[in-house]
Design a protein around this motif. Structure first.
Motif, PDB file in Angstrom:
ATOM      1  N   SER A   1      43.550  40.577  31.278  1.00 16.86           N
ATOM      2  CA  SER A   1      42.989  40.659  32.203  1.00 16.86           C
ATOM      3  C   SER A   1      43.768  40.362  33.586  1.00 16.86           C
ATOM      4  CB  SER A   1      42.299  39.007  32.074  1.00 16.86           C
ATOM      5  OG  SER A   1      41.238  39.330  31.059  1.00 16.86           O
ATOM      6  N   ALA A   2      42.316  41.105  34.763  1.00 12.77           N
ATOM      7  CA  ALA A   2      43.555  40.430  36.606  1.00 12.77           C
ATOM      8  C   ALA A   2      42.695  40.114  37.143  1.00 12.77           C
ATOM      9  CB  ALA A   2      43.885  41.879  36.265  1.00 12.77           C
ATOM     10  N   VAL A   3      43.304  39.525  38.422  1.00  7.85           N
ATOM     11  CA  VAL A   3      42.366  39.561  39.158  1.00  7.85           C
ATOM     12  C   VAL A   3      43.172  40.344  40.731  1.00  7.85           C
ATOM     13  CG1 VAL A   3      43.784  37.681  39.659  1.00  7.85           C
ATOM     14  CG2 VAL A   3      41.486  37.783  41.236  1.00  7.85           C
ATOM     15  N   ALA A   4      42.207  40.935  41.179  1.00  6.07           N
ATOM     16  CA  ALA A   4      42.320  41.716  42.637  1.00  6.07           C
ATOM     17  C   ALA A   4      41.984  41.409  44.083  1.00  6.07           C
ATOM     18  CB  ALA A   4      42.935  43.145  42.004  1.00  6.07           C
ATOM     19  N   ALA A   5      42.334  42.379  44.854  1.00  8.89           N
ATOM     20  CA  ALA A   5      42.194  41.966  46.628  1.00  8.89           C
ATOM     21  C   ALA A   5      42.959  42.449  46.955  1.00  8.89           C
ATOM     22  CB  ALA A   5      42.413  40.364  46.828  1.00  8.89           C
ATOM     23  N   PRO A   6      41.608  43.477  48.582  1.00  8.88           N
ATOM     24  CA  PRO A   6      42.185  44.674  49.474  1.00  8.88           C
ATOM     25  C   PRO A   6      43.109  44.000  50.659  1.00  8.88           C
ATOM     26  CG  PRO A   6      40.096  43.994  49.408  1.00  8.88           C
ATOM     27  CD  PRO A   6      40.725  43.263  48.605  1.00  8.88           C
ATOM     28  N   ILE A   7      44.030  44.665  51.009  1.00 10.47           N
ATOM     29  CA  ILE A   7      44.412  44.309  51.790  1.00 10.47           C
ATOM     30  C   ILE A   7      43.516  45.550  53.072  1.00 10.47           C
ATOM     31  CG2 ILE A   7      46.549  44.533  53.457  1.00 10.47           C
ATOM     32  CD1 ILE A   7      48.490  43.990  50.602  1.00 10.47           C
ATOM     33  N   ARG A   8      43.163  44.746  54.150  1.00 10.57           N
ATOM     34  CA  ARG A   8      42.741  45.424  55.776  1.00 10.57           C
ATOM     35  C   ARG A   8      43.388  46.006  57.072  1.00 10.57           C
ATOM     36  NH1 ARG A   8      38.163  43.171  52.454  1.00 10.57           N
ATOM     37  NH2 ARG A   8      37.137  44.704  52.164  1.00 10.57           N
ATOM     38  N   ASN A   9      43.400  46.436  57.642  1.00  9.80           N
ATOM     39  CA  ASN A   9      44.234  46.544  58.845  1.00  9.80           C
ATOM     40  C   ASN A   9      43.277  45.998  59.783  1.00  9.80           C
ATOM     41  OD1 ASN A   9      41.984  48.414  59.510  1.00  9.80           O
ATOM     42  ND2 ASN A   9      43.751  50.106  59.327  1.00  9.80           N
TER      43      ASN A   9
ATOM     44  N   MET B   1      44.753  32.092  40.462  1.00  9.88           N
ATOM     45  CA  MET B   1      45.837  33.661  40.598  1.00  9.88           C
ATOM     46  C   MET B   1      44.728  33.566  41.871  1.00  9.88           C
ATOM     47  SD  MET B   1      46.868  34.119  37.679  1.00  9.88           S
ATOM     48  CE  MET B   1      45.854  35.417  36.832  1.00  9.88           C
ATOM     49  N   GLY B   2      43.510  34.046  41.729  1.00  9.87           N
ATOM     50  CA  GLY B   2      42.566  35.075  42.966  1.00  9.87           C
ATOM     51  C   GLY B   2      42.656  33.428  44.240  1.00  9.87           C
ATOM     52  N   GLU B   3      42.796  32.899  44.407  1.00 10.73           N
ATOM     53  CA  GLU B   3      42.570  31.952  45.105  1.00 10.73           C
ATOM     54  C   GLU B   3      44.375  31.558  45.766  1.00 10.73           C
ATOM     55  OE1 GLU B   3      41.943  27.880  44.349  1.00 10.73           O
ATOM     56  OE2 GLU B   3      39.953  27.645  43.969  1.00 10.73           O
TER      57      GLU B   3
ATOM     58  N   CYS C   1      35.437  44.117  47.163  1.00 15.55           N
ATOM     59  CA  CYS C   1      34.792  43.004  47.209  1.00 15.55           C
ATOM     60  C   CYS C   1      34.916  43.006  48.856  1.00 15.55           C
ATOM     61  CB  CYS C   1      36.881  42.455  47.118  1.00 15.55           C
ATOM     62  SG  CYS C   1      37.192  42.958  45.320  1.00 15.55           S
ATOM     63  N   ALA C   2      34.164  41.762  49.674  1.00 18.49           N
ATOM     64  CA  ALA C   2      34.280  41.924  50.241  1.00 18.49           C
ATOM     65  C   ALA C   2      34.744  40.847  50.722  1.00 18.49           C
ATOM     66  CB  ALA C   2      32.480  40.578  50.626  1.00 18.49           C
ATOM     67  N   PRO C   3      35.281  40.497  52.583  1.00 17.23           N
ATOM     68  CA  PRO C   3      36.262  40.254  53.187  1.00 17.23           C
ATOM     69  C   PRO C   3      36.736  38.651  52.420  1.00 17.23           C
ATOM     70  CG  PRO C   3      35.433  41.750  54.484  1.00 17.23           C
ATOM     71  CD  PRO C   3      34.610  41.730  53.424  1.00 17.23           C
ATOM     72  N   GLY C   4      37.733  38.486  51.709  1.00 15.86           N
ATOM     73  CA  GLY C   4      37.697  36.874  51.581  1.00 15.86           C
ATOM     74  C   GLY C   4      37.551  36.925  50.317  1.00 15.86           C
ATOM     75  N   GLU C   5      37.372  38.359  48.930  1.00 18.01           N
ATOM     76  CA  GLU C   5      37.162  37.899  48.340  1.00 18.01           C
ATOM     77  C   GLU C   5      37.800  38.032  46.743  1.00 18.01           C
ATOM     78  OE1 GLU C   5      32.914  38.542  46.220  1.00 18.01           O
ATOM     79  OE2 GLU C   5      33.714  40.472  46.556  1.00 18.01           O
ATOM     80  N   ALA C   6      37.646  37.711  46.224  1.00 22.37           N
ATOM     81  CA  ALA C   6      39.295  38.755  45.302  1.00 22.37           C
ATOM     82  C   ALA C   6      37.860  39.120  43.458  1.00 22.37           C
ATOM     83  CB  ALA C   6      40.063  37.581  44.417  1.00 22.37           C
ATOM     84  N   LYS C   7      38.594  39.827  43.557  1.00 19.03           N
ATOM     85  CA  LYS C   7      38.033  40.564  42.219  1.00 19.03           C
ATOM     86  C   LYS C   7      38.154  40.320  40.632  1.00 19.03           C
ATOM     87  CE  LYS C   7      34.752  44.034  39.238  1.00 19.03           C
ATOM     88  NZ  LYS C   7      33.413  43.286  39.301  1.00 19.03           N
ATOM     89  N   ILE C   8      37.819  39.867  39.854  1.00 22.10           N
ATOM     90  CA  ILE C   8      38.470  39.295  38.757  1.00 22.10           C
ATOM     91  C   ILE C   8      37.666  40.380  37.507  1.00 22.10           C
ATOM     92  CG2 ILE C   8      38.563  37.234  37.231  1.00 22.10           C
ATOM     93  CD1 ILE C   8      37.978  35.354  39.322  1.00 22.10           C
ATOM     94  N   ALA C   9      38.548  40.318  36.480  1.00 20.96           N
ATOM     95  CA  ALA C   9      38.349  41.239  34.971  1.00 20.96           C
ATOM     96  C   ALA C   9      38.440  40.752  34.413  1.00 20.96           C
ATOM     97  CB  ALA C   9      38.827  42.870  35.230  1.00 20.96           C
ATOM     98  N   LEU C  10      38.125  40.330  33.780  1.00 15.52           N
ATOM     99  CA  LEU C  10      38.570  39.050  31.936  1.00 15.52           C
ATOM    100  C   LEU C  10      39.601  40.340  30.828  1.00 15.52           C
ATOM    101  CD1 LEU C  10      35.897  36.887  31.387  1.00 15.52           C
ATOM    102  CD2 LEU C  10      37.979  36.228  32.358  1.00 15.52           C
TER     103      LEU C  10
ATOM    104  N   GLY D   1      45.146  49.058  51.151  1.00 16.96           N
ATOM    105  CA  GLY D   1      45.664  49.123  49.831  1.00 16.96           C
ATOM    106  C   GLY D   1      45.476  47.712  48.974  1.00 16.96           C
ATOM    107  N   ALA D   2      45.576  47.716  48.259  1.00 17.71           N
ATOM    108  CA  ALA D   2      45.612  46.212  47.678  1.00 17.71           C
ATOM    109  C   ALA D   2      46.499  45.106  46.307  1.00 17.71           C
ATOM    110  CB  ALA D   2      44.050  46.449  46.087  1.00 17.71           C
ATOM    111  N   ILE D   3      46.410  43.848  46.185  1.00 24.20           N
ATOM    112  CA  ILE D   3      47.415  43.954  45.312  1.00 24.20           C
ATOM    113  C   ILE D   3      47.033  42.906  43.966  1.00 24.20           C
ATOM    114  CG2 ILE D   3      48.661  41.650  45.129  1.00 24.20           C
ATOM    115  CD1 ILE D   3      49.364  41.788  48.014  1.00 24.20           C
ATOM    116  N   ASN D   4      46.967  42.996  42.865  1.00 25.92           N
ATOM    117  CA  ASN D   4      46.598  42.967  41.771  1.00 25.92           C
ATOM    118  C   ASN D   4      47.542  42.091  40.825  1.00 25.92           C
ATOM    119  OD1 ASN D   4      48.351  44.431  39.956  1.00 25.92           O
ATOM    120  ND2 ASN D   4      46.139  44.897  38.964  1.00 25.92           N
TER     121      ASN D   4
END
Length: 232
Positions: A174-182, A208-210, A157-166, A189-192
């Motif tokens: 199905s899920a949507v996830a995005a990373p946490i950067r220091n 949900m990604g937004e 995922c690019a910064p400011g982008e979430a990954k969707i898996a149908l 880490g990441a949250i889904n």
């Protein structure tokens, strides 16, 4: 099928592991270095057993021999301790944001870190209140491949982008996830957000990604984040 010999080897392995843990647990900020005699007495082990275990631990980088002949925690043990401390700190910061996302999405929300080159491990979760829901548990490991959380943790995922898996590696999920950067931009880490595929349409996952990105932005912008590099 296991044999008595297999069972005996298993018991020996467990005994050796417990003895190794008893050795590393002797070190502290008050006792950063210990002699072999002090380790032997503290762990209540024979000198020969202590010497063998120290040699193994030092060979693997968990202990190191100091110039004065004493032993101290090695680089691998220090790295492990730092990772555990950083993960615990980050989990405390992330928790209220998981609760916010659960309330907003009505689905299960989880926080995970990279456990190895092939797996992620879940450190916290907030289960969906709905009767039909996707359930995870703390400590569960999942593959990095073919998962939204895996893509988030491995730079998918690019910064400011979430990954969707149908659909994930789990059927009908199905899920949507995005990373946490220091503060240095490293993914720590990441949250889904996950749920049954029949309920999570692509449009719903986009929404949900937004929401997910908004909460992650708050985490990354927190004062705790700026003062702690979270070098997990």
């Amino acid at each position: 099928m296991t044999t008595d010999q297999d069972d005996a080897r298993g018991r020996d392995s467990v005994r050796s592991a417990l003895r190794a843990f008893s050795i590393v647990s002797l070190f502290s900020s008050q006792r950063p270095q210990l002699t072999m005699k002090e380790i032997s007495e503290g762990a209540e082990l024979p000198s020969s057993t202590t010497a063998r275990l120290i040699q193994t631990l030092a060979g693997e980088g968990y202990l190191r021999k100091c110039d004065n002949g004493a032993y101290a925690p090695g680089p691998r043990l220090i790295e492990m301790a730092a990772s555990i401390s950083g993960a615990a700190s980050l989990t405390e910061i992330v928790r209220p944001h998981l609760e916010t996302l659960r309330a907003e999405t009505g689905e299960t929300v989880c926080f995970a870190i990279k456990a190895s080159e092939t797996e992620a491990v879940y450190l916290d979760q907030c289960d969906s209140p709905q009767s039909v829901r996707h359930v995870r548990w703390v400590g569960e490991r999942v593959p990095l491949a073919n998962t939204a959380i895996g893509a988030a943790l491995t730079g998918g995922c690019a910064p400011g982008e979430a990954k969707i898996a149908l659909k994930t590696y789990e059927k009908d999920v199905s899920a949507v996830a995005a990373p946490i950067r220091n503060g240095s931009g490293k993914i720590v880490g990441a949250i889904n957000v996950t749920g049954p595929s029949y309920r999570l349409t692509e449009a719903k996952l986009q929404q949900m990604g937004e929401a997910l990105l908004r909460e992650i932005s708050k985490i990354e912008g927190s004062s705790d984040q700026r003062s702690n590099s979270w070098a997990i």
